[in-house]
Motif scaffolding. Structure first.
Motif, PDB file in Angstrom:
ATOM      1  N   PHE A  80       0.975  -1.155  -0.071  1.00  0.00           N
ATOM      2  CA  PHE A  80      -0.008   0.071   0.054  1.00  0.00           C
ATOM      3  C   PHE A  80       0.865   1.249   0.000  1.00  0.00           C
ATOM      4  O   PHE A  80       1.915   1.310   0.696  1.00  0.00           O
ATOM      5  CB  PHE A  80      -0.818  -0.101   1.373  1.00  0.00           C
ATOM      6  CG  PHE A  80      -2.049  -0.992   1.273  1.00  0.00           C
ATOM      7  CD1 PHE A  80      -3.183  -0.640   0.942  1.00  0.00           C
ATOM      8  CD2 PHE A  80      -1.505  -2.312   1.528  1.00  0.00           C
ATOM      9  CE1 PHE A  80      -4.318  -1.739   1.131  1.00  0.00           C
ATOM     10  CE2 PHE A  80      -2.615  -3.311   2.055  1.00  0.00           C
ATOM     11  CZ  PHE A  80      -3.870  -3.190   1.498  1.00  0.00           C
ATOM     12  N   CYS A  81       0.782   2.025  -1.030  1.00  0.00           N
ATOM     13  CA  CYS A  81       1.482   3.485  -0.973  1.00  0.00           C
ATOM     14  C   CYS A  81       0.955   4.211   0.274  1.00  0.00           C
ATOM     15  O   CYS A  81      -0.233   4.475   0.538  1.00  0.00           O
ATOM     16  CB  CYS A  81       1.442   4.063  -2.208  1.00  0.00           C
ATOM     17  SG  CYS A  81       1.878   3.369  -3.635  1.00  0.00           S
ATOM     18  N   THR A  82       1.768   4.714   0.914  1.00  0.00           N
ATOM     19  CA  THR A  82       1.670   5.555   2.165  1.00  0.00           C
ATOM     20  C   THR A  82       2.690   6.695   2.247  1.00  0.00           C
ATOM     21  O   THR A  82       3.728   6.414   1.868  1.00  0.00           O
ATOM     22  CB  THR A  82       1.793   4.640   3.785  1.00  0.00           C
ATOM     23  OG1 THR A  82       2.869   4.276   3.690  1.00  0.00           O
ATOM     24  CG2 THR A  82       0.603   3.668   3.776  1.00  0.00           C
ATOM     25  N   VAL A  83       2.218   7.942   2.637  1.00  0.00           N
ATOM     26  CA  VAL A  83       2.884   9.110   2.533  1.00  0.00           C
ATOM     27  C   VAL A  83       3.781   9.186   3.504  1.00  0.00           C
ATOM     28  O   VAL A  83       3.322   8.989   4.794  1.00  0.00           O
ATOM     29  CB  VAL A  83       2.305  10.536   2.229  1.00  0.00           C
ATOM     30  CG1 VAL A  83       3.141  11.673   2.273  1.00  0.00           C
ATOM     31  CG2 VAL A  83       1.349  10.349   0.755  1.00  0.00           C
ATOM     32  N   GLY A  84       5.034   9.353   3.391  1.00  0.00           N
ATOM     33  CA  GLY A  84       6.076   9.521   4.458  1.00  0.00           C
ATOM     34  C   GLY A  84       6.982   8.259   4.727  1.00  0.00           C
ATOM     35  O   GLY A  84       7.928   8.441   5.199  1.00  0.00           O
ATOM     36  N   ASN A  85       6.405   6.982   4.195  1.00  0.00           N
ATOM     37  CA  ASN A  85       7.040   5.788   4.444  1.00  0.00           C
ATOM     38  C   ASN A  85       7.580   5.346   3.124  1.00  0.00           C
ATOM     39  O   ASN A  85       6.910   5.547   2.166  1.00  0.00           O
ATOM     40  CB  ASN A  85       6.284   4.617   5.032  1.00  0.00           C
ATOM     41  CG  ASN A  85       5.252   4.998   6.077  1.00  0.00           C
ATOM     42  OD1 ASN A  85       4.238   5.385   5.866  1.00  0.00           O
ATOM     43  ND2 ASN A  85       6.211   5.540   7.334  1.00  0.00           N
ATOM     44  N   PRO A 100       4.563   9.689  -3.568  1.00  0.00           N
ATOM     45  CA  PRO A 100       4.071  10.907  -3.230  1.00  0.00           C
ATOM     46  C   PRO A 100       2.687  10.852  -3.136  1.00  0.00           C
ATOM     47  O   PRO A 100       1.986  11.908  -2.980  1.00  0.00           O
ATOM     48  CB  PRO A 100       4.387  11.605  -4.654  1.00  0.00           C
ATOM     49  CG  PRO A 100       4.234  10.627  -5.505  1.00  0.00           C
ATOM     50  CD  PRO A 100       4.455   9.297  -5.164  1.00  0.00           C
ATOM     51  N   TYR A 101       2.004  10.016  -2.709  1.00  0.00           N
ATOM     52  CA  TYR A 101       0.460   9.889  -2.820  1.00  0.00           C
ATOM     53  C   TYR A 101       0.253   8.547  -1.784  1.00  0.00           C
ATOM     54  O   TYR A 101       0.750   7.823  -1.596  1.00  0.00           O
ATOM     55  CB  TYR A 101      -0.294   9.948  -3.918  1.00  0.00           C
ATOM     56  CG  TYR A 101      -0.345   8.460  -4.610  1.00  0.00           C
ATOM     57  CD1 TYR A 101       0.960   7.967  -5.173  1.00  0.00           C
ATOM     58  CD2 TYR A 101      -1.527   7.623  -4.851  1.00  0.00           C
ATOM     59  CE1 TYR A 101       0.799   6.691  -5.629  1.00  0.00           C
ATOM     60  CE2 TYR A 101      -1.522   6.441  -5.444  1.00  0.00           C
ATOM     61  CZ  TYR A 101      -0.331   6.161  -5.924  1.00  0.00           C
ATOM     62  OH  TYR A 101      -0.183   4.609  -6.549  1.00  0.00           O
ATOM     63  N   GLU A 102      -1.152   8.531  -1.280  1.00  0.00           N
ATOM     64  CA  GLU A 102      -1.772   7.851  -0.311  1.00  0.00           C
ATOM     65  C   GLU A 102      -2.667   6.764  -0.904  1.00  0.00           C
ATOM     66  O   GLU A 102      -3.589   7.374  -1.713  1.00  0.00           O
ATOM     67  CB  GLU A 102      -2.383   8.524   0.777  1.00  0.00           C
ATOM     68  CG  GLU A 102      -2.868   7.662   2.056  1.00  0.00           C
ATOM     69  CD  GLU A 102      -1.830   7.395   2.960  1.00  0.00           C
ATOM     70  OE1 GLU A 102      -0.623   8.179   2.917  1.00  0.00           O
ATOM     71  OE2 GLU A 102      -1.785   6.498   3.719  1.00  0.00           O
ATOM     72  N   SER A 103      -2.423   5.555  -0.625  1.00  0.00           N
ATOM     73  CA  SER A 103      -3.566   4.571  -1.095  1.00  0.00           C
ATOM     74  C   SER A 103      -4.979   4.858  -0.468  1.00  0.00           C
ATOM     75  O   SER A 103      -5.169   5.484   0.413  1.00  0.00           O
ATOM     76  CB  SER A 103      -3.235   3.149  -0.940  1.00  0.00           C
ATOM     77  OG  SER A 103      -3.796   2.883   0.456  1.00  0.00           O
ATOM     78  N   ILE A 205      -2.451   0.733  -4.503  1.00  0.00           N
ATOM     79  CA  ILE A 205      -1.840  -0.424  -4.212  1.00  0.00           C
ATOM     80  C   ILE A 205      -1.020  -1.123  -5.210  1.00  0.00           C
ATOM     81  O   ILE A 205      -1.491  -1.099  -6.544  1.00  0.00           O
ATOM     82  CB  ILE A 205      -3.086  -1.753  -4.025  1.00  0.00           C
ATOM     83  CG1 ILE A 205      -3.989  -1.015  -2.698  1.00  0.00           C
ATOM     84  CG2 ILE A 205      -2.536  -2.983  -3.529  1.00  0.00           C
ATOM     85  CD1 ILE A 205      -5.286  -1.906  -2.459  1.00  0.00           C
ATOM     86  N   ILE A 206       0.155  -1.336  -5.055  1.00  0.00           N
ATOM     87  CA  ILE A 206       1.005  -1.869  -5.886  1.00  0.00           C
ATOM     88  C   ILE A 206       0.580  -3.053  -6.877  1.00  0.00           C
ATOM     89  O   ILE A 206       0.081  -4.166  -6.112  1.00  0.00           O
ATOM     90  CB  ILE A 206       2.501  -2.052  -5.548  1.00  0.00           C
ATOM     91  CG1 ILE A 206       2.946  -0.749  -4.980  1.00  0.00           C
ATOM     92  CG2 ILE A 206       3.411  -2.777  -6.582  1.00  0.00           C
ATOM     93  CD1 ILE A 206       4.418  -0.774  -4.579  1.00  0.00           C
TER      94      ILE A 206
ATOM     95  N   LEU C  57       3.616   5.922 -11.852  1.00  0.00           N
ATOM     96  CA  LEU C  57       3.939   5.465 -10.443  1.00  0.00           C
ATOM     97  C   LEU C  57       2.795   4.194  -9.962  1.00  0.00           C
ATOM     98  O   LEU C  57       1.949   4.105 -10.417  1.00  0.00           O
ATOM     99  CB  LEU C  57       3.550   6.763  -9.515  1.00  0.00           C
ATOM    100  CG  LEU C  57       4.371   7.942  -9.486  1.00  0.00           C
ATOM    101  CD1 LEU C  57       3.588   9.015  -8.746  1.00  0.00           C
ATOM    102  CD2 LEU C  57       5.722   7.348  -8.799  1.00  0.00           C
ATOM    103  N   PRO C  58       3.693   3.469  -9.161  1.00  0.00           N
ATOM    104  CA  PRO C  58       2.865   2.146  -8.726  1.00  0.00           C
ATOM    105  C   PRO C  58       1.583   2.367  -7.959  1.00  0.00           C
ATOM    106  O   PRO C  58       1.752   3.594  -7.373  1.00  0.00           O
ATOM    107  CB  PRO C  58       4.153   1.621  -7.674  1.00  0.00           C
ATOM    108  CG  PRO C  58       5.308   2.200  -8.248  1.00  0.00           C
ATOM    109  CD  PRO C  58       4.916   3.379  -8.702  1.00  0.00           C
ATOM    110  N   GLY C  59       0.998   1.741  -8.478  1.00  0.00           N
ATOM    111  CA  GLY C  59      -0.536   1.949  -7.808  1.00  0.00           C
ATOM    112  C   GLY C  59      -1.562   2.785  -8.309  1.00  0.00           C
ATOM    113  O   GLY C  59      -2.804   2.918  -7.996  1.00  0.00           O
ATOM    114  N   THR C  60      -1.012   3.526  -9.502  1.00  0.00           N
ATOM    115  CA  THR C  60      -2.069   4.419  -9.991  1.00  0.00           C
ATOM    116  C   THR C  60      -2.802   3.863 -11.057  1.00  0.00           C
ATOM    117  O   THR C  60      -2.289   2.739 -11.707  1.00  0.00           O
ATOM    118  CB  THR C  60      -0.950   5.503 -10.813  1.00  0.00           C
ATOM    119  OG1 THR C  60      -0.197   4.863 -11.569  1.00  0.00           O
ATOM    120  CG2 THR C  60      -0.498   6.572  -9.716  1.00  0.00           C
TER     121      THR C  60
END
Lengths: 490, 96, 488
Positions: A80-85, A100-103, A205-206, C57-60
């Motif tokens: 899961f993309c989370t901003v800051g981690n 650069p963005y949040e799931s 989500i990747i 970008l991954p997840g987009t």
């Protein structure tokens, strides 16, 4: 063990609301727990500083401003993309990637007051069933007794399942493509819920296999799973495949009687070489549900046997395109130059950046889509997939829920199946068919193997009927009354 | 064997994955085994069956064509670049 | 409909027929990209028009732009084509640095539009129907820039994901002139429909040409594809070169290799880009991130109502409303800007005169400096004022042409030039009478010739008046006065 860690998610929510315990105390208890359990190699990122900061903020808030997940520590699969981690999908090719963005799912949970306490290790790009393809090393199942023969937590959401087993978070997030939530939940003695395809947004989500990937919670109890999913799910305009179907109230009727409910047991799920203990587990499940007034019906899902090969064509095919963006140009790893030419850069970057199982699947996926093989493999598989969907459709004319084991065995020793891909793929034999059909399914801890390791039972229901699924799961959980926890003082 | 090293090499290049000789050998064996395992699938009669497209029969949602609002922080989009020059991503020279 | 033009190539072994099919990539006019909220506009700073998806970008995930679908439907209707109620987006897989996802989202087996046509004019009265196989939507790629550094190529993703319509013709074109006419007409239709700005310099319209040659009535020959032709001139040159190259090879006993070729505008030649063996295996499959695009009939109907006037309709209207001849109507309707210029100019004036001035005078000058009508130094408003001065007798037609030349250089108003140069027509009868009297008095010989019946000498008198007035005398009045005086 700190008593706070023994509470379920729902109990913790209630406790926080009373303000008898500060969120800071709770978060600290979980941080200490995670520090004490580092040997299981569950975490890819620790988010302790932010978690404590948020805890302090919440503690200064008024009770009436509390949101549904206020102050709840959540472990998030590193997909899961989370901003800051960092978000790496446990792959070298994303070794230093900061999204650069949040799931959408983590955004929903954060908006509900949840706190991401850590991110968890997984099989690289969610491709695996043992959490042994992670670039940070294997995740170890907290149920392991003998560290010379460490057990797998299952995969791909092995880190997330292990964290819940080790009481390192109130619940965790996983993703399930062919069983990646349910099988590790079964191996770790947790509840693992894969919602209907389209229930949770895939945005952020990747991607592994777009037509199959679905996020879901791993939790201690069925009620926790219902509570968590309520705040994860949303119809998201950023995901074209997300469904605009109203979520039924998952908690309202969860404790209702299942009297008269029709439960199907597919004969094809009793497979050759299935151990006695799994057969016994399934028999127990039948009895438990029957004893509570459900009607057990033997059903047939004729195409079950070919679901696995079908899955291992479709998922790798989609993955071969989804993972093409990791080319060393825009983000992530690039091999060291100099390069002969551009293709040299691509080949080196991807050759070095991906692990063995990912490469294996990308090769399969590329092959089945390539000129001359597309119809024979990919199109054929999509036709078989329709047959599998039709199997379920006709079954759900007669039954409300389907019961099966979650996995063909208990947690096995890490490395045992690594060199035999097909044997490894067989782990997903019970979970893959419902994935292919996009159905909601759940694994409930239901017994111990002769090795004293947890075993899970799986329930599958029709699309968008998570309420029925969870109600049945709750009844099953009550009957099984699985109270075992792993002994971590080893 | 369904897949020999020549085929593996070709597929690997299509996927732009550099393989060592050992990997070529191993993957040829693995892929052959896996494809053989998949043979069962071919026994299924799928005459007159449409390939599945999506599990949910839902409408494709359309997005409005509104005025562009610039990404608030362009540097974030380039922040993960393995190599860049100013606001360009860079790669070894492409000659065509 | 009629026979095609005669065969363009007659080689040593006789005539050769050329078979050409075109793939035109037309950028959809829209604010945002096909599947992201990145800007579709041209000419911004590098990597500035981006949304997250545009660098993969991954997840987009892709979400489709509603207006772009409308634009494709509109284009389809303008091309007399069928709008499909069901179409699919596929992934076309290949690696290139400016392709951010590692695949292009395109439409392969089930396009949004199929089976259209364009009629191109063969001559004054005949046209030829060029069938269009399909129009599908797809993403543009980014841009690789190779001249900024010796070691590296620079990548700009601004264009990545911008919506393109790929419009594929059947191989119905028989020579480079037809190909040029077809693209001109296609471009024109899309511009009238307002679905593509047709700006070839900015790359909003690009062509690939499939060319093969054969002896008349033979089976189709092996074709070569020429990629990325960015002007109609280059398209025509490339096809001409390529067809002749193929004929030369075949006539010397060699065979044509199926391949992709590039056109070098400097040398005017095509060269191999990649052979059939090196051809990509694109591994198309339906994009699982998207759902089938379903288009309801009422949407098509609604859009058909918004379809503006197209070149063919305009041409007919020019004939009926303005009474233009067929040639004038064709020339005026060939470009959106010409039509607009004409309609502005003929407002309150004689349409025939307006058409004449545009076709005979303005186009001649513009061609001389290689400019289009939208870049004309004389606006329709200014030209209108010039025509008004002719029509009210202030200047003669002849002087008007002189003023026009001057306007073309200086962009000044006609009135200003006339005053500066004192070109105003002399229409005062007294002034002209005085001049005529003087000439009659001084040229007895010519007067006698006239009186002896030689009326041709009349012209000589007019010439004298014009000479004295530097051509500014009103010819009608001059004639009238000379006749009156000589007959006295």
């Amino acid at each position: 063990m700190n008593e706070l860690l023994k509470l379920s998610l729902v109990e913790t929510v209630k406790l926080i609301k009373t303000k008898k315990v500060s969120v800071k105390e709770i978060i600290e208890a979980y941080i200490n727990r995670l520090d004490d359990t580092e040997k299981y190699n569950m975490l890819s990122e620790k988010n302790y500083d932010e978690a404590l900061e948020l805890a302090n903020k919440i503690d200064s808030k008024k009770q009436e401003d509390f949101r549904p997940l206020e102050g709840i520590p959540i472990a998030v699969k590193d997909i899961f993309c989370t901003v800051g981690n960092k978000t790496t999908a446990s792959s070298k090719i994303l070794n230093n990637f900061f999204a650069p963005y949040e799931s959408t799912v983590t955004k929903n949970l954060k908006n509900a007051g949840g706190i991401v306490i850590c991110k968890t290790n997984m099989d690289e790009f969610a491709m695996g069933s043992a959490s042994d393809t992670c670039n940070k090393g294997e995740v170890i199942n907290p149920w392991t007794d003998d560290f010379s023969k460490p057990l797998t937590p299952g995969g791909s959401s092995g880190g997330s399942a292990a964290v819940v087993a080790a009481s390192g978070a109130c619940f965790s997030l996983g993703t399930d493509t062919g069983g990646s939530i349910r099988q590790p939940a079964s191996f770790c003695g947790n509840v693992g819920l894969k919602p209907t395809y389209g229930r949770c947004s895939r945005y952020g989500i990747i991607a592994f296999a777009s037509s199959l990937d679905q996020a879901g919670p791993i939790s201690k109890t069925v009620e926790d799973a219902a509570y968590a999913l309520t705040y994860m799910a949303s119809w998201d305009k950023n995901d074209s495949t997300s469904a605009n179907v109203k979520m039924p109230d998952l908690l309202k009727n969860i404790k209702e009687s299942i009297k008269g409910l029709k439960v199907g047991v597919p004969k094809e799920y009793i497979i050759d070489g299935m151990s006695d203990e799994i057969q016994k587990l399934l028999d127990n499940g039948r009895t438990w549900l029957k004893d509570q007034g459900a009607e057990i019906i033997d059903i047939s899902l004729p195409h079950t046997k070919v679901a696995l090969p079908c899955y291992y064509i479709i998922a790798p095919a989609e993955a071969s395109a989804n993972l093409a963006r990791y080319d060393g140009v825009k983000f992530g790893y690039r091999a060291e130059g100099p390069f002969k030419d551009l293709n040299d850069m691509y080949c080196k970057t991807r050759g070095e950046g991906f692990g063995k199982e990912v490469k294996r699947r990308l090769l399969i996926g590329t092959y089945v889509l390539s000129s001359g093989y597309y119809d024979a493999y990919y199109i054929h598989a999509q036709k078989v997939r329709r047959k599998i969907v039709e199997d379920f459709n006709s079954a759900f004319k007669d039954v409300d829920v389907i019961l099966s084991p979650t996995a063909p065995s208990d947690a096995f020793v890490l490395g045992e199946k690594k060199e035999d891909p097909i044997n490894m793929y067989l782990n997903d034999v019970f979970t893959v068919p419902s994935s292919l059909a996009g159905l909601p399914a759940i694994s409930i801890p239901a017994g111990l193997s002769k090795n004293n390791k947890p075993l899970g039972l799986q329930l599958i229901s029709n699309k968008f009927t998570e309420d029925t699924l969870l109600k049945t799961a709750f009844a099953l959980e009550e009957a099984a009354s699985f109270t075992h926890r792993p002994n971590l003082e080893k | 064997m369904l897949i020999d090293e020549k085929v593996t090499k070709k597929i690997a290049f299509l996927a732009r994955i550099g393989l060592t000789e050992k990997e070529e050998e191993d993957f040829s064996k693995d892929l052959s085994k896996i494809l053989k395992w998949m043979e069962d699938l071919k026994k299924i009669d799928v005459k007159n069956v449409e390939p599945l497209r999506n599990v949910n029969d839902i409408e494709l949602l359309e997005r409005e064509d509104i005025d562009f609002s610039k990404n608030s922080d362009q540097s974030k989009l380039l922040a993960n670049a393995p190599k860049k020059n100013g606001n360009f991503f860079t790669v070894p020279k492409v000659i065509e | 409909m009629s026979e095609a033009r005669p065969y363009k190539i007659s080689g040593k072994t006789g005539s050769w027929e050329i078979v050409i099919g075109l793939e035109v990539h037309a950028q959809v006019s829209s604010k945002l990209k096909l599947f992201s909220n990145g800007s579709a506009s041209f000419g911004s700073n590098e990597n500035e028009n981006l949304d997250l998806l545009d660098i993969g970008l991954p997840g987009t995930l892709p979400t489709i732009n509603s207006f772009v679908i409308d634009q494709a439907i509109k284009s389809g209707l303008a091309l007399n084509a069928k709008v499909n109620n069901f179409s699919i987006f596929d992934r076309k897989n290949y690696f290139y640095p400016d392709l951010p996802l590692g695949y292009q989202i395109s439409q392969y087996k089930e396009p949004i539009i199929s089976d259209g046509y364009i009629d191109i004019d063969i001559n004054e009265s005949d046209s030829k129907r060029i069938r269009i196989e399909r129009l599908h939507l797809e993403q543009d790629a980014g841009k690789s820039i190779h001249d900024q550094s010796p070691e590296d190529s620079f990548i700009d993703f601004n264009r990545a994901g911008v919506a393109l319509m790929e419009i594929v013709s059947y191989p119905d074109l028989s020579d480079w002139e037809e190909a040029g006419d077809y693209v001109t007409k296609l471009r024109n239709i899309l511009r009238f429909a307002n679905t593509c700005d047709g700006n070839m310099q900015e790359g909003s319209l690009r062509c690939d040409a499939n060319v093969s040659v054969r002896k008349p009535n033979d089976d189709l020959g092996t074709r070569c594809e020429i990629k990325n032709l960015n002007s109609i001139k280059n398209l025509m040159k490339a096809i001409e070169f390529e067809a002749n190259r193929q004929v030369a090879l075949l006539e010397s006993g060699e065979t044509i290799a199926q391949e992709t070729r590039l056109f070098d505008a400097n040398s005017g030649k095509t060269r191999t880009m990649r052979s059939k063996e090196e051809a990509h295996d694109y591994r198309y499959f339906p994009d699982p991130d998207l759902l089938p695009l379903k288009i309801q009939e009422d949407r098509i109907h609604k859009i058909s109502k918004t379809l503006p006037e197209l070149p063919a309709q305009l041409k007919e209207r020019l004939k009926s409303q303005y009474k233009l001849g067929s040639y004038d109507a064709r020339v005026i309707s060939a470009e959106l800007e010409t039509a607009k210029y004409f309609e502005d100019l003929s407002e309150g004036r004689d349409p025939k005169q307006a058409a004449n001035w545009i076709i005979s005078n303005l186009f001649g000058k513009l061609n001389g400096i290689d400019k289009s009508i939208s870049e004309s130094p004389i606006s329709s408003k200014k030209l209108g004022k010039l025509l008004d001065l002719v029509n009210d007798g202030t200047i003669s037609n002849k002087i008007a042409k002189e003023v026009f030349e001057e306007m073309f250089i200086s962009s000044k108003e006609a009135k200003e030039i006339i005053e500066e140069k004192g070109l105003k027509q002399i229409s005062n009868e007294d002034d002209i009478e005085k001049l005529v009297d003087k000439i009659i008095l001084e040229n007895e010989t010519q007067v006698n010739q006239f009186k002896e019946g030689n009326t041709k000498v009349m012209g000589w008198f007019v010439g004298q008046v014009m000479k004295l007035t530097k051509g500014q005398a009103n010819p009608g009045i001059v004639n009238k006065i000379i006749l009156k005086k000589l007959n006295n």
